[in-house]
Motif scaffolding. Sequence first.
Motif, PDB file in Angstrom:
ATOM      1  N   GLY A   1      20.332  -6.295   5.192  1.00  0.00           N
ATOM      2  CA  GLY A   1      19.923  -7.460   5.981  1.00  0.00           C
ATOM      3  C   GLY A   1      18.793  -8.216   5.303  1.00  0.00           C
ATOM      4  N   MET A   2      18.119  -9.038   6.077  1.00  0.00           N
ATOM      5  CA  MET A   2      17.037  -9.863   5.556  1.00  0.00           C
ATOM      6  C   MET A   2      15.723  -9.090   5.603  1.00  0.00           C
ATOM      7  SD  MET A   2      16.154 -12.790   4.287  1.00  0.00           S
ATOM      8  CE  MET A   2      17.481 -13.899   4.616  1.00  0.00           C
ATOM      9  N   LEU A   3      14.971  -9.164   4.514  1.00  0.00           N
ATOM     10  CA  LEU A   3      13.676  -8.505   4.416  1.00  0.00           C
ATOM     11  C   LEU A   3      12.602  -9.578   4.324  1.00  0.00           C
ATOM     12  CD1 LEU A   3      12.058  -5.867   4.010  1.00  0.00           C
ATOM     13  CD2 LEU A   3      12.473  -6.116   1.571  1.00  0.00           C
ATOM     14  N   LYS A   4      11.628  -9.532   5.197  1.00  0.00           N
ATOM     15  CA  LYS A   4      10.540 -10.504   5.201  1.00  0.00           C
ATOM     16  C   LYS A   4       9.230  -9.782   4.890  1.00  0.00           C
ATOM     17  CE  LYS A   4      12.726 -13.427   8.626  1.00  0.00           C
ATOM     18  NZ  LYS A   4      12.620 -14.024   9.954  1.00  0.00           N
ATOM     19  N   ILE A   5       8.526 -10.281   3.879  1.00  0.00           N
ATOM     20  CA  ILE A   5       7.253  -9.698   3.478  1.00  0.00           C
ATOM     21  C   ILE A   5       6.187 -10.742   3.713  1.00  0.00           C
ATOM     22  CG2 ILE A   5       5.943  -8.702   1.579  1.00  0.00           C
ATOM     23  CD1 ILE A   5       8.689  -8.010   0.312  1.00  0.00           C
ATOM     24  N   SER A   6       5.181 -10.397   4.497  1.00  0.00           N
ATOM     25  CA  SER A   6       4.155 -11.376   4.838  1.00  0.00           C
ATOM     26  C   SER A   6       3.275 -11.685   3.640  1.00  0.00           C
ATOM     27  CB  SER A   6       3.293 -10.875   6.001  1.00  0.00           C
ATOM     28  OG  SER A   6       2.442  -9.847   5.568  1.00  0.00           O
ATOM     29  N   SER A   7       2.710 -12.850   3.671  1.00  0.00           N
ATOM     30  CA  SER A   7       1.801 -13.298   2.618  1.00  0.00           C
ATOM     31  C   SER A   7       0.564 -12.404   2.569  1.00  0.00           C
ATOM     32  CB  SER A   7       1.417 -14.748   2.881  1.00  0.00           C
ATOM     33  OG  SER A   7       0.561 -15.233   1.914  1.00  0.00           O
ATOM     34  N   ASN A   8       0.114 -11.934   3.726  1.00  0.00           N
ATOM     35  CA  ASN A   8      -1.051 -11.046   3.777  1.00  0.00           C
ATOM     36  C   ASN A   8      -0.778  -9.714   3.090  1.00  0.00           C
ATOM     37  OD1 ASN A   8      -2.668 -12.865   5.113  1.00  0.00           O
ATOM     38  ND2 ASN A   8      -2.096 -12.114   7.137  1.00  0.00           N
ATOM     39  N   SER A   9       0.447  -9.221   3.161  1.00  0.00           N
ATOM     40  CA  SER A   9       0.782  -7.967   2.479  1.00  0.00           C
ATOM     41  C   SER A   9       0.646  -8.114   0.971  1.00  0.00           C
ATOM     42  CB  SER A   9       2.211  -7.542   2.806  1.00  0.00           C
ATOM     43  OG  SER A   9       2.346  -7.296   4.173  1.00  0.00           O
ATOM     44  N   VAL A  10       1.117  -9.233   0.450  1.00  0.00           N
ATOM     45  CA  VAL A  10       0.992  -9.497  -0.982  1.00  0.00           C
ATOM     46  C   VAL A  10      -0.487  -9.604  -1.352  1.00  0.00           C
ATOM     47  CG1 VAL A  10       1.502 -11.146  -2.821  1.00  0.00           C
ATOM     48  CG2 VAL A  10       3.236 -10.610  -1.107  1.00  0.00           C
ATOM     49  N   ASN A  11      -1.262 -10.311  -0.536  1.00  0.00           N
ATOM     50  CA  ASN A  11      -2.696 -10.452  -0.802  1.00  0.00           C
ATOM     51  C   ASN A  11      -3.398  -9.099  -0.789  1.00  0.00           C
ATOM     52  OD1 ASN A  11      -2.310 -13.190  -0.988  1.00  0.00           O
ATOM     53  ND2 ASN A  11      -3.192 -13.650   1.002  1.00  0.00           N
ATOM     54  N   ASN A  12      -3.015  -8.218   0.120  1.00  0.00           N
ATOM     55  CA  ASN A  12      -3.632  -6.887   0.182  1.00  0.00           C
ATOM     56  C   ASN A  12      -3.314  -6.052  -1.054  1.00  0.00           C
ATOM     57  OD1 ASN A  12      -4.868  -7.370   2.622  1.00  0.00           O
ATOM     58  ND2 ASN A  12      -3.202  -6.494   3.831  1.00  0.00           N
ATOM     59  N   ILE A  13      -2.094  -6.169  -1.564  1.00  0.00           N
ATOM     60  CA  ILE A  13      -1.745  -5.447  -2.787  1.00  0.00           C
ATOM     61  C   ILE A  13      -2.580  -5.963  -3.955  1.00  0.00           C
ATOM     62  CG2 ILE A  13       0.097  -5.035  -4.468  1.00  0.00           C
ATOM     63  CD1 ILE A  13       2.067  -5.079  -2.097  1.00  0.00           C
ATOM     64  N   VAL A  14      -2.742  -7.281  -4.027  1.00  0.00           N
ATOM     65  CA  VAL A  14      -3.544  -7.875  -5.107  1.00  0.00           C
ATOM     66  C   VAL A  14      -4.999  -7.427  -4.982  1.00  0.00           C
ATOM     67  CG1 VAL A  14      -4.406 -10.042  -6.077  1.00  0.00           C
ATOM     68  CG2 VAL A  14      -2.005  -9.842  -5.418  1.00  0.00           C
ATOM     69  N   LYS A  15      -5.535  -7.398  -3.768  1.00  0.00           N
ATOM     70  CA  LYS A  15      -6.919  -6.947  -3.564  1.00  0.00           C
ATOM     71  C   LYS A  15      -7.090  -5.495  -3.976  1.00  0.00           C
ATOM     72  CE  LYS A  15      -8.134 -10.145   0.128  1.00  0.00           C
ATOM     73  NZ  LYS A  15      -8.439 -10.321   1.548  1.00  0.00           N
ATOM     74  N   GLU A  16      -6.082  -4.676  -3.696  1.00  0.00           N
ATOM     75  CA  GLU A  16      -6.131  -3.269  -4.088  1.00  0.00           C
ATOM     76  C   GLU A  16      -6.149  -3.131  -5.607  1.00  0.00           C
ATOM     77  OE1 GLU A  16      -2.791   0.179  -4.092  1.00  0.00           O
ATOM     78  OE2 GLU A  16      -3.186  -0.755  -2.137  1.00  0.00           O
ATOM     79  N   VAL A  17      -5.317  -3.911  -6.284  1.00  0.00           N
ATOM     80  CA  VAL A  17      -5.253  -3.849  -7.753  1.00  0.00           C
ATOM     81  C   VAL A  17      -6.561  -4.325  -8.374  1.00  0.00           C
ATOM     82  CG1 VAL A  17      -4.124  -4.824  -9.793  1.00  0.00           C
ATOM     83  CG2 VAL A  17      -2.755  -4.115  -7.840  1.00  0.00           C
ATOM     84  N   VAL A  18      -7.066  -5.452  -7.915  1.00  0.00           N
ATOM     85  CA  VAL A  18      -8.283  -6.011  -8.489  1.00  0.00           C
ATOM     86  C   VAL A  18      -9.487  -5.131  -8.138  1.00  0.00           C
ATOM     87  CG1 VAL A  18      -9.795  -8.035  -8.517  1.00  0.00           C
ATOM     88  CG2 VAL A  18      -7.330  -8.340  -8.484  1.00  0.00           C
ATOM     89  N   GLY A  19      -9.465  -4.514  -6.972  1.00  0.00           N
ATOM     90  CA  GLY A  19     -10.560  -3.633  -6.565  1.00  0.00           C
ATOM     91  C   GLY A  19     -10.690  -2.391  -7.431  1.00  0.00           C
ATOM     92  N   GLU A  20      -9.635  -2.011  -8.151  1.00  0.00           N
ATOM     93  CA  GLU A  20      -9.687  -0.847  -9.038  1.00  0.00           C
ATOM     94  C   GLU A  20     -10.488  -1.122 -10.310  1.00  0.00           C
ATOM     95  OE1 GLU A  20      -5.613   0.105  -9.734  1.00  0.00           O
ATOM     96  OE2 GLU A  20      -5.307   0.886  -7.703  1.00  0.00           O
ATOM     97  N   HIS A  21     -10.773  -2.388 -10.589  1.00  0.00           N
ATOM     98  CA  HIS A  21     -11.548  -2.738 -11.779  1.00  0.00           C
ATOM     99  C   HIS A  21     -13.028  -2.762 -11.408  1.00  0.00           C
ATOM    100  CE1 HIS A  21      -8.091  -3.767 -14.289  1.00  0.00           C
ATOM    101  NE2 HIS A  21      -7.534  -4.127 -13.151  1.00  0.00           N
TER     102      HIS A  21
END
Length: 172
Positions: free
Chosen positions: A77-97
Motif C-alpha cells: 500500500g501507500m507509505l507516508k513518511i512525515s517531514s519531521n521524521s526525516v528531520n529527526n534522522i538528520v539531527k541524529e546523524v549531525v549530532g554524532e559529530h
Amino acid sequence: MFMKFIFGIAWIGIFILAVLGIYIGMFPAYLEILDFNSLITRGAVAGVSLVYLLLFVEKLINLFERPKELRMKTPNGMLKISSNSVNNIVKEVVGEHPKVRNLKVKNKTNGKKLKIFVSIDIMSSQSLSDDLNLIQQDIKDRIESYLDLSITEVELRVTKLIKDKSNNGRGD
C-alpha cells in the motif's frame, strides 16, 4: 490521471455555476423564467453560489500546496513518511559529530526525491571542508539506507564558526 482530469472538469463546472448563480442573484431581470425578485430567493441563490465559490477557491489553493510528507508506494500500500521524521534522522546523524553545535533542519520533497537544508554552528579546524563533506555524506547515506529515498541535494550551511577554546594558539 483520468480521474484527476474528470475531477478538475467538475471543479471548473462548479466554478461556472457559482459565478452564474451570483450573477443571477444580483441581476435577476435578465432571467425571466423564474421569479428572482423576492429577496429570499435571491439570498438563497447567492448563498449557495457563494458556498460553491468558496469550495472552488479552497480546492484551487490546496491543489498547488505541496504535501508535507513523503509518499512511497509499496506492495502493501501507500507509505507516508512525515517531514519531521526525516528531520529527526538528520539531527541524529549531525549530532554524532562532536564539532557541531546548534543545528536547524528543513527539507523539501518532490515525489521520491528529497532536498535537505541544514544550518549548523561548527568548531573551526584545519580540516573544516573535510568535516563538512563527511557530514553531508553521512546524512545522504543514512537517509538513503533508512528510507530508500533519492536525495538530490544536501545543502549544508555554516552559520557560525566557533573557535576551539582548548586550542587558542598560545601553545598552552
